[in-house]
Design an enzyme around this catalytic site. Structure first.
Site, mmCIF file in Angstrom:
data_model
loop_
_atom_site.group_PDB
_atom_site.id
_atom_site.type_symbol
_atom_site.label_atom_id
_atom_site.label_comp_id
_atom_site.label_asym_id
_atom_site.label_seq_id
_atom_site.Cartn_x
_atom_site.Cartn_y
_atom_site.Cartn_z
ATOM 1 N NE ARG A 67 18.545 -12.685 -3.084
ATOM 2 C CZ ARG A 67 19.677 -13.194 -2.605
ATOM 3 N NH1 ARG A 67 19.697 -13.730 -1.398
ATOM 4 N NH2 ARG A 67 20.760 -13.194 -3.335
ATOM 5 C CG HIS A 87 -6.543 7.281 -7.752
ATOM 6 N ND1 HIS A 87 -7.717 7.198 -7.025
ATOM 7 C CD2 HIS A 87 -5.538 7.345 -6.838
ATOM 8 C CE1 HIS A 87 -7.418 7.199 -5.727
ATOM 9 N NE2 HIS A 87 -6.112 7.286 -5.588
ATOM 10 N NE ARG A 92 -4.315 -3.094 -4.115
ATOM 11 C CZ ARG A 92 -3.298 -3.342 -3.326
ATOM 12 N NH1 ARG A 92 -2.871 -4.587 -3.173
ATOM 13 N NH2 ARG A 92 -2.692 -2.378 -2.669
ATOM 14 C CD GLU A 100 -7.230 8.312 -1.732
ATOM 15 O OE1 GLU A 100 -7.964 7.373 -2.081
ATOM 16 O OE2 GLU A 100 -6.324 8.766 -2.454
ATOM 17 C CE LYS A 146 -5.430 -0.444 -0.270
ATOM 18 N NZ LYS A 146 -4.490 0.634 -0.497
ATOM 19 C CG ASN A 176 -6.316 2.633 -9.327
ATOM 20 O OD1 ASN A 176 -5.593 3.098 -8.458
ATOM 21 N ND2 ASN A 176 -6.100 1.468 -9.893
ATOM 22 C CE LYS A 234 -1.347 -0.964 -6.000
ATOM 23 N NZ LYS A 234 -2.094 0.038 -6.782
ATOM 24 C CG HIS A 264 -2.687 11.480 -3.974
ATOM 25 N ND1 HIS A 264 -2.531 11.017 -5.263
ATOM 26 C CD2 HIS A 264 -3.374 10.510 -3.316
ATOM 27 C CE1 HIS A 264 -3.085 9.822 -5.372
ATOM 28 N NE2 HIS A 264 -3.600 9.485 -4.207
ATOM 29 C CG HIS A 288 -2.441 9.641 -10.817
ATOM 30 N ND1 HIS A 288 -2.627 8.286 -10.999
ATOM 31 C CD2 HIS A 288 -2.184 9.804 -9.495
ATOM 32 C CE1 HIS A 288 -2.478 7.662 -9.839
ATOM 33 N NE2 HIS A 288 -2.217 8.555 -8.912
ATOM 34 C CD GLU A 310 -4.092 -1.786 -9.183
ATOM 35 O OE1 GLU A 310 -3.794 -1.429 -8.032
ATOM 36 O OE2 GLU A 310 -3.966 -1.080 -10.174
#
Ligand SMILES: NC(=O)c1ccc[n+]([C@@H]2O[C@H](COP(=O)([O-])OP(=O)(O)OC[C@H]3O[C@@H](n4cnc5c(N)ncnc54)[C@H](O)[C@@H]3O)[C@@H](O)[C@H]2O)c1
Length: 362
Positions: free
Chosen positions: A118, A245, A238, A182, A224, A242, A140, A261, A249, A234
Site C-alpha cells: 500500500r 500536450h 498544474r 519540455e 515545476k 500541459n 505522477k 513525446h 498527444h 492537478e
C-alpha cells in the site's frame, strides 16, 4: 557541485538534488534509503550508469531488476515483475524502490512503489533530460493500458529526486533534443527571463556543458516544484504544465511512435502559440521566436511526412482525458509567462490552425 531545492508538500516534502557526480556518492542517498532497496532500471541505462549508482549504494542492502528500455517497461507484466522482485528480495514496508532511468522507468517503478505494501518510499534517479526536468518531480506514476497511455496510475510522491546531469552525456542526441522541448515549454510558462536565457544559451545547452545544463535543470525543476506545491493533484495551476500536450498527444498517436513525446510537445507548443495568435491573444512575434528556439534546439517545427490530416488530429484531440464536458480543453498563451487552460475559443480557429500545420489551409 550540487544545488538543492525542495518540493514543499508539508510532511511529504522532498529534496531535489541537481549536480554532477551525485549518483556515485554515498552521501547522496543515505538519509532517504530504507532498510532494503530495490533498484529498477533498464538495459541501456544499466550499461552506462548502474555501476556508478552501485558505488553510491555501497554499504546498503539492495537488489537490482533490469526492465526493457522505453515504454515497453510500462506494462502490467512489468509491474508484476517488479513486485515479484520486491517480494523475493524481502523488501518490507520500510524498504525503498530506486528508479534509475528515463521517464518510463520512473513511471513504472513509482507505480510499483505506490501499490506495494500500500505504498513504500521511492527515490527518483532520472537519466534523461525529460525525466530530470519533468517526470521525476511531482509524483505522477503510471503504466499504459491497451486503450491508452498512462491510463492506470497513482499520485505517489518520491522521497528524494537525484538529477545527476553527468548521466545525460550518454543520452542519444534525439532523446536529448526531445527533453529540450519540455525545457522550452517551461520557458513559455515562466516568462521572458527564462525564455530569453534559453534563447541566449541554446548553443551551450546543446553542447551539454554541465554548468549551464545544471542551471537549466535547476530552473525548470524549481518552476515545476512551485506549481506542484500549489496544486499537487492537478485541479488548478498544474494543468498549465500541459501546454502543447493536447496537440502533442494527438501527434504522438497519429505518428504511432515515429515522433518522440518531446518532439510532439514542441510542435504542440508551436500549434498552441499559432492558435493563440490567431485569436488575437498573443503578440505576433512570439510564435516566430518560439519556432527559432525550437529549431536551435534541434527540434522539428513542421509535421514530418506522412502528414496526418487535420480531421484525424481533431478526432484524437477530442479523446484527450483533460477535456471538459465534451469540449477540447487547450492551454493557450496570452504572453510569455501568461497561459491559461480554456475551452472558450472558436472551434473553427482550432481547425484552421491544424490545417495550417497539415498543409490543408489553402
Ligand atoms: N510522470 C510524469 O509526470 C511524466 C511526465 C512526462 C512524461 N512521462 C512519461 O515518461 C516517458 C518518457 O520518458 P523519457 O523521454 O525519459 O523516455 P524513456 O524513459 O523511454 O527513455 C528514452 C530512452 O533513453 C534511454 N536512456 C535513458 N537514459 C539514458 C542515458 N543516460 N543514456 C543512454 N540512454 C538512456 C532509455 O533506455 C530509453 O531507451 C513516457 O512514458 C511518458 O509517459 C511521465
Amino acid at each position: 557541485m550540487m544545488d538543492r531545492l525542495t518540493v514543499e508538500l508539508g510532511t511529504r516534502s522532498y529534496p531535489v538534488l541537481v549536480g554532477t557526480g551525485l549518483i556515485a556518492d554515498a552521501g547522496t542517498f543515505s538519509d532517504a534509503l530504507g532498510h532494503r532497496s530495490l533498484v529498477v532500471t533498464s538495459e541501456a541505462v544499466a550499461e552506462h550508469h548502474l555501476g556508478a549508482l552501485e558505488s553510491g549504494l555501497a554499504g546498503h542492502a539492495y537488489e537490482v531488476i533490469v526492465l526493457p528500455d522505453g515504454d515497453g517497461a510500462k506494462t502490467f507484466a512489468m509491474v508484476e515483475r517488479v513486485l515479484d522482485a520486491a517480494v523475493t528480495s524481502g523488501l518490507g514496508r520500510d524498504g525503498t524502490v530506486v528508479a534509475l532511468g528515463g521517464g518510463a522507468i520512473g513511471d513504472v517503478a513509482g507505480f510499483a512503489a505506490a501499490i506495494y505494501h500500500r505504498g513504500v518510499g521511492y527515490i527518483q534517479v532520472p537519466t534523461t533530460l525529460l525525466a530530470q526536468v519533468d517526470s521525476s518531480v511531482g509524483g505522477k506514476t503510471a503504466i499504459n493500458h491497451a486503450s491508452g497511455k498512462n491510463l492506470v496510475g497513482a499520485f505517489h510522491q518520491p522521497r528524494l529526486v537525484v538529477a545527476d546531469v553527468g548521466t545525460l552525456a550518454t543520452l542519444p542526441d534525439r532523446e536529448y533534443a526531445a527533453g529540450l522541448a519540455e525545457v522550452v515549454k517551461y520557458g513559455l510558462l515562466d516568462g521572458p527571463r527564462l525564455f530569453g536565457w534559453l534563447e541566449r544559451s541554446m548553443d551551450t545547452l546543446r553542447a551539454r556543458d554541465t554548468g549551464p545544463l545544471a542551471e537549466m535543470v535547476y530552473r525548470c525543476c524549481s518552476l515545476k516544484a512551485a506549481i506542484v506545491a500549489e496544486d499537487e493533484i492537478e485541479q488548478g495551476r498544474r494543468v498549465t504544465l500541459n501546454l502543447g500536450h493536447s496537440f502533442g498527444h494527438a501527434l504522438e498517436t497519429a505518428y504511432s511512435g515515429a515522433l518522440l513525446h518531446g518532439e510532439a510537445v514542441g510542435l504542440g507548443c508551436l500549434m498552441a502559440a499559432h492558435l493563440s495568435r490567431s485569436l488575437g491573444w498573443l503578440a505576433s512575434g512570439i510564435p516566430a521566436r518560439l519556432q527559432a528556439l525550437l529549431e536551435a534546439a534541434g527540434l522539428p517545427t513542421a509535421l514530418p511526412d506522412p502528414v496526418p490530416d487535420a480531421e484525424r488530429l481533431l478526432k484524437l484531440m477530442a479523446h484527450d482525458k483533460k477535456n471538459l464536458a465534451g469540449r477540447i480543453r487547450l492551454v493557450l498563451m496570452r504572453d510569455l509567462g501568461e497561459v491559461e487552460a480554456s475551452v472558450d475559443y472558436p472551434h473553427a480557429a482550432l481547425v484552421l490552425t491544424l490545417r495550417e500545420f497539415t498543409g490543408e489551409a489553402s
